[in-house]
Write an enzyme that holds these catalytic residues in place. Sequence first.
Site, PDB file in Angstrom:
ATOM      1  N   ARG A 106      11.128   3.986  -3.299  1.00 36.26           N
ATOM      2  CA  ARG A 106      11.019   5.210  -2.493  1.00 36.26           C
ATOM      3  C   ARG A 106       9.638   5.333  -1.890  1.00 36.26           C
ATOM      4  O   ARG A 106       8.687   4.786  -2.403  1.00 36.26           O
ATOM      5  CB  ARG A 106      11.285   6.433  -3.385  1.00 36.26           C
ATOM      6  CG  ARG A 106      12.701   6.948  -3.301  1.00 36.26           C
ATOM      7  CD  ARG A 106      12.833   8.208  -4.124  1.00 36.26           C
ATOM      8  NE  ARG A 106      12.513   9.399  -3.367  1.00 36.26           N
ATOM      9  CZ  ARG A 106      11.550  10.264  -3.693  1.00 36.26           C
ATOM     10  NH1 ARG A 106      10.796  10.060  -4.741  1.00 36.26           N
ATOM     11  NH2 ARG A 106      11.342  11.335  -2.959  1.00 36.26           N
ATOM     12  N   ARG A 145       5.243  15.317 -10.234  1.00 34.32           N
ATOM     13  CA  ARG A 145       4.377  14.948 -11.374  1.00 34.32           C
ATOM     14  C   ARG A 145       4.332  16.100 -12.361  1.00 34.32           C
ATOM     15  O   ARG A 145       4.579  17.247 -11.985  1.00 34.32           O
ATOM     16  CB  ARG A 145       2.936  14.707 -10.920  1.00 34.32           C
ATOM     17  CG  ARG A 145       2.830  13.795  -9.752  1.00 34.32           C
ATOM     18  CD  ARG A 145       1.780  12.709  -9.951  1.00 34.32           C
ATOM     19  NE  ARG A 145       1.696  11.967  -8.716  1.00 34.32           N
ATOM     20  CZ  ARG A 145       0.669  12.051  -7.873  1.00 34.32           C
ATOM     21  NH1 ARG A 145      -0.364  12.810  -8.178  1.00 34.32           N
ATOM     22  NH2 ARG A 145       0.673  11.376  -6.752  1.00 34.32           N
ATOM     23  N   LYS A 172       8.874   4.159 -17.196  1.00 37.24           N
ATOM     24  CA  LYS A 172       9.958   3.882 -16.248  1.00 37.24           C
ATOM     25  C   LYS A 172      10.719   2.612 -16.628  1.00 37.24           C
ATOM     26  O   LYS A 172      10.139   1.546 -16.769  1.00 37.24           O
ATOM     27  CB  LYS A 172       9.349   3.740 -14.850  1.00 37.24           C
ATOM     28  CG  LYS A 172      10.363   3.524 -13.742  1.00 37.24           C
ATOM     29  CD  LYS A 172       9.775   3.927 -12.410  1.00 37.24           C
ATOM     30  CE  LYS A 172      10.649   3.476 -11.257  1.00 37.24           C
ATOM     31  NZ  LYS A 172      10.268   4.112  -9.986  1.00 37.24           N
TER      32      LYS A 172
HETATM   33  O1  LIG Z   1      11.588   3.288  -8.015  1.00 33.66           O
HETATM   34  C1  LIG Z   1      11.943   3.372  -6.848  1.00 33.66           C
HETATM   35  O2  LIG Z   1      11.255   3.972  -5.990  1.00 33.66           O
HETATM   36  C2  LIG Z   1      13.255   2.774  -6.447  1.00 33.66           C
HETATM   37  C3  LIG Z   1      13.348   1.317  -6.775  1.00 33.66           C
HETATM   38  C4  LIG Z   1      14.665   0.704  -6.329  1.00 33.66           C
HETATM   39  C5  LIG Z   1      14.675  -0.792  -6.485  1.00 33.66           C
HETATM   40  C6  LIG Z   1      16.014  -1.381  -6.153  1.00 33.66           C
HETATM   41  S1  LIG Z   1      16.138  -3.083  -6.622  1.00 33.66           S
HETATM   42  C7  LIG Z   1      17.636  -3.236  -5.748  1.00 33.66           C
HETATM   43  C8  LIG Z   1      17.464  -2.477  -4.460  1.00 33.66           C
HETATM   44  N1  LIG Z   1      16.816  -3.295  -3.454  1.00 33.66           N
HETATM   45  C9  LIG Z   1      15.619  -2.821  -3.111  1.00 33.66           C
HETATM   46  O3  LIG Z   1      14.849  -3.327  -2.276  1.00 33.66           O
HETATM   47  N2  LIG Z   1      15.355  -1.698  -3.796  1.00 33.66           N
HETATM   48  C10 LIG Z   1      16.441  -1.344  -4.694  1.00 33.66           C
END
Ligand SMILES: O=C(O)CCCC[C@@H]1SC[C@@H]2NC(=O)N[C@@H]21
Length: 242
Positions: free
Chosen positions: A39, A239, A104
């Site tokens: 994100r 946060r 996380k």
């Molecule tokens: O933590 C986050 O902000 C979201 C992470 C999401 C990662 C997943 S891995 C599969 C899919 N492909 C990506 O490029 N992102 C999501």
Amino acid sequence: MRCIARCGSTNSELLNATPPDDDRVHVLVADEQTGGRGRRGRQWLSWPEGSLTFSSLWRFAPGAPVPAGLSLVAGLALARALEKLGLEGIQLKWPNDLLVHGCKLAGILVELLPGRGRTPAAIIGIGLNLRLPPEADIPEQGGVTDLHTEIPALPPREQLLAAILRELHAALDLYAMAGFGALRGAWQQRNAFADLPVRIFGEGSEIVGICTGVDEDGALLVRTDAGVVRVLSGEVSLRAAP
Ligand SMILES: O=C(O)CCCC[C@@H]1SC[C@@H]2NC(=O)N[C@@H]21
């Protein structure tokens, strides 16, 4: 379902090569992502043996409102799948993180695909840490954990993926039928910030208050001195407040 050895990002692959409209459920799994995205334009780092990274395309009814609560639905489904494998203490951090002991374990990236005359769709991308190398931990970002640390007897990757997809599709079916309201209580039971002070950073704005939960659309509810404020997912970051 398609499994590939390597790609930039499973979300980008699905966004760029949308499967046909009649393909109701479409899942892309990559052993390795070289340009994983999170994100707010962040990078999502993953390791070939150490992460499970996949995206699922989900179509919603033409003309239906934008499915705002989707990342919460995906987070809840992931939590349920991992709980069934014996993982305890999972918490969901609005809107897209899954935490264990405050660290996380997984992240979710939902991206909408414009209809352009076709059935509108969303890409739900999930990245789950399975076994991370030591350099993966970034304490200043709250710390990370992996499934191997939390449940040493990890099931095989395919079994894990099947369990997550089962929960994800069950939750999406309910969401399509009854909306986020039907899943709201279950999400709130796992809310990492329930009744805690929070600080929400948006573009040029900041909200400070107590997190009281989420509403029927999946918006975060924050009680401030000026009343309850509804925060939509967008480009905000949540946060703990000191
Ligand atoms: O933590 C986050 O902000 C979201 C992470 C999401 C990662 C997943 S891995 C599969 C899919 N492909 C990506 O490029 N992102 C999501």
